[in-house]
Design an enzyme around this catalytic site. Structure first.
Site, short mmCIF file in Angstrom:
data_model
loop_
_atom_site.label_atom_id
_atom_site.label_comp_id
_atom_site.label_asym_id
_atom_site.label_seq_id
_atom_site.Cartn_x
_atom_site.Cartn_y
_atom_site.Cartn_z
N HIS A 80 -5.78 -0.72 5.36
CA HIS A 80 -5.75 0.16 6.50
C HIS A 80 -6.84 -0.10 7.60
O HIS A 80 -7.70 0.80 7.89
CB HIS A 80 -5.58 1.63 6.20
CG HIS A 80 -6.35 2.18 5.11
ND1 HIS A 80 -7.93 2.12 5.14
CD2 HIS A 80 -6.09 2.73 3.84
CE1 HIS A 80 -8.26 2.74 4.08
NE2 HIS A 80 -7.29 2.95 3.22
N ARG B 178 2.65 8.78 -6.19
CA ARG B 178 2.31 10.04 -6.54
C ARG B 178 2.67 10.61 -8.08
O ARG B 178 2.31 11.29 -8.69
CB ARG B 178 3.09 11.17 -5.57
CG ARG B 178 2.63 11.04 -4.47
CD ARG B 178 1.07 11.15 -3.99
NE ARG B 178 0.86 11.17 -2.56
CZ ARG B 178 -0.42 11.03 -2.01
NH1 ARG B 178 -1.18 10.47 -2.85
NH2 ARG B 178 -0.59 11.24 -0.80
N HIS C 130 3.21 14.17 1.24
CA HIS C 130 2.72 15.39 0.92
C HIS C 130 3.60 16.55 1.38
O HIS C 130 4.49 16.22 2.18
CB HIS C 130 1.28 15.54 1.76
CG HIS C 130 0.07 14.96 1.67
ND1 HIS C 130 -0.36 15.01 0.49
CD2 HIS C 130 -0.45 13.83 2.52
CE1 HIS C 130 -1.62 13.81 0.62
NE2 HIS C 130 -1.53 13.28 1.75
N HIS D 163 0.84 -1.12 0.16
CA HIS D 163 0.17 0.13 -0.01
C HIS D 163 0.88 1.21 0.01
O HIS D 163 1.33 1.59 1.01
CB HIS D 163 -0.99 0.00 1.29
CG HIS D 163 -2.08 0.91 1.12
ND1 HIS D 163 -3.17 0.88 1.56
CD2 HIS D 163 -2.20 2.10 0.60
CE1 HIS D 163 -3.96 1.87 1.21
NE2 HIS D 163 -3.30 2.78 0.69
N ASP E 40 0.82 2.28 3.96
CA ASP E 40 -0.14 3.46 3.23
C ASP E 40 0.74 4.70 3.28
O ASP E 40 0.29 5.91 3.62
CB ASP E 40 -1.51 3.48 4.26
CG ASP E 40 -2.33 4.54 3.30
OD1 ASP E 40 -1.99 4.90 2.21
OD2 ASP E 40 -3.51 4.80 3.91
ZN LIG Z 1 -7.17 4.30 1.71
ZN LIG Z 2 -3.89 4.77 0.61
#
Ligand SMILES: [Zn+2]
Ligand SMILES: [Zn+2]
Length: 427
Positions: free
Chosen positions: A234, A66, A311, A62, A307
């Protein structure tokens, strides 16, 4: 090609039931040539792994790389460098890019980027619906043929039950799993933190637990109907763990993952409005963290994945409501697992390695995740007792939005071999 000999490391490989035995590994032509005690051979490079733990390269199923589209946050180049630094040799790249990975063309574009700039193995997760809009299915069979090994609209759930049902049937026929971001956005209602004491205290809009577990329940119901391989991404709350546990007992074909922040942190971490603690699903309560840990221990939760959601500073260094959801994780997941699970007696080493390496390999049908002779030589060598401080300066990722900033973690990656080459070596 180079011959590399890794000497005397404590090998952990659940696929072969090896638990800490001191073994040598010979790597040749990109593959593991031999795993045995005291291998005597000439090698181009010898790595002394005495006192270190040697595990299969981590498979993180996961990851948001980007690229294409948001190269200011991360690229395939920077994301795979970050992966290798964290001991991760394979990632499953999520499709919420610009363009979204929803066509043969976008898969072709991503494949080219990976070939040109990726330094770890990047596997492709395609979208379930076009532009992840939840309205029209992608050509699932065609995209699987083009190289997608899973489908997901991650970032969003497919609200239309019939559409998701059809997607699961097609994914099953194509032999690939459906990764579900299980969230009912009507119920999460524009929230930014867990609904309850913390949302009241901070004066922020809350995300109910039900927004997750009601959708987990629905996604599992569809898995039961279709018998497709469904993977719940998640998992963050206790009710989800219970629902998944019950489904597994019934024999439904469902697997589940959690991320390190959900077994390491509670909503109390939000007290200072730290936007690096803002993610979706949100940090929950102590009882949820306990349930996640127990779910990992009992096997209800199969996988630990990061995950990884990079950013820019501009997107995080603003008022809480407006800040983006998500945290980075590739470079901290192994250490978080060691610190919070192994050291605290929740999982032993083989169980941790199972969740980081072998389970994701099995779920995704990747022929890796073990140190068996003949397999691609993806190998991570760890100083398992070494403490380090998580600081912005340590990250290879373009983004620094880690939920572990300022914390000490135990376990640092010394070497990462990917396809038989030394792809990362600690400075
Ligand atoms: Zn998600
Ligand atoms: Zn995700």
């Amino acid at each position: 090609m180079q011959k590399i000999l890794i000497k005397n490391g404590k090998v952990i490989d659940p696929a072969q039931e090896i638990n800490g035995e001191a073994l040598d590994i010979l790597v040749q032509s990109g593959r593991i040539a031999k795993l045995a005690k005291n291998i005597k051979t000439d090698a181009d490079t010898v790595i002394d792994a005495s006192g270190k733990i040697v595990i299969p390269g981590i498979i993180d199923m996961h990851v948001h790389l980007r690229e294409p589209g948001r190269e200011d946050k991360e690229t395939v180049a920077s994301g795979t460098r970050a992966a290798l630094k964290g001991g991760v040799t394979s990632v499953l790249a999520m499709p919420n890019t610009y363009p979204a990975i929803d066509s043969k063309e976008s898969i072709g574009l991503l494949k080219k980027i990976i070939k040109d700039s990726g330094s770890a193995n990047v596997f492709i997760c395609a979208a379930i619906t076009k532009e992840r809009q939840g309205r029209e299915l992608v050509d699932i069979a065609g995209l699987a043929k083009a190289g997608a090994i899973a489908i997901s609209d991650d970032g969003a759930s497919v609200d239309d039950e019939n559409l998701l049902l059809a997607a699961m049937r097609k994914a099953k026929a194509a032999g690939i799993p459906v990764v579900c971001h299980s969230e009912d956005k009507k119920l999460s209602n524009g929230g930014v933190v867990n609904l309850g004491l913390i949302s009241t205290k901070l004066g922020l809009r809350g995300i109910s637990r039900e927004s997750e577990y009601a959708r987990v329940e629905r996604d599992i119901k569809l898995a039961e109907k279709t018998k497709a391989a469904v993977h719940i991404a998640h998992v963050s709350c206790r009710e989800s763990v219970e629902i998944i546990g019950r489904a597994k007992k019934k024999g439904i074909r469902v697997t589940a993952e959690t991320a390190p922040h959900y077994f390491s942190l509670t909503q109390e971490a939000l007290a200072g409005y730290d936007t690096n603690m803002k993610m979706s699903p949100p940090l929950r309560e102590a009882r949820d963290v306990e349930a996640i840990k127990q779910g990992l221990k009992s096997g209800v939760i199969d996988v630990i994945a990061s995950d990884h959601a990079p950013h820019t500073e501009n997107e995080k260094d603003i008022e809480f409501d407006r800040a983006e959801f998500g945290v980075t994780g590739l470079e901290t997941e192994l250490a978080a697992g060691i610190s919070e699970l192994v050291q605290k007696g929740i999982l032993d080493w083989p169980a941790l390695v199972h969740k980081l390496c072998l389970s994701p390999a099995m779920i995704l049908g990747i022929d890796r995740g073990t140190l068996k002779a003949g397999k691609p030589a993806d190998i991570t060598i760890v100083s398992a007792a070494q403490e380090w401080l998580v600081e912005k300066t340590v990250f290879a990722s373009k983004s620094k939005n880690s939920a572990f900033l300022g914390r000490k973690l135990t376990g640092i990656v010394e070497y990462t071999l990917c396809n038989g080459k030394i792809a990362y070596k600690k400075a």
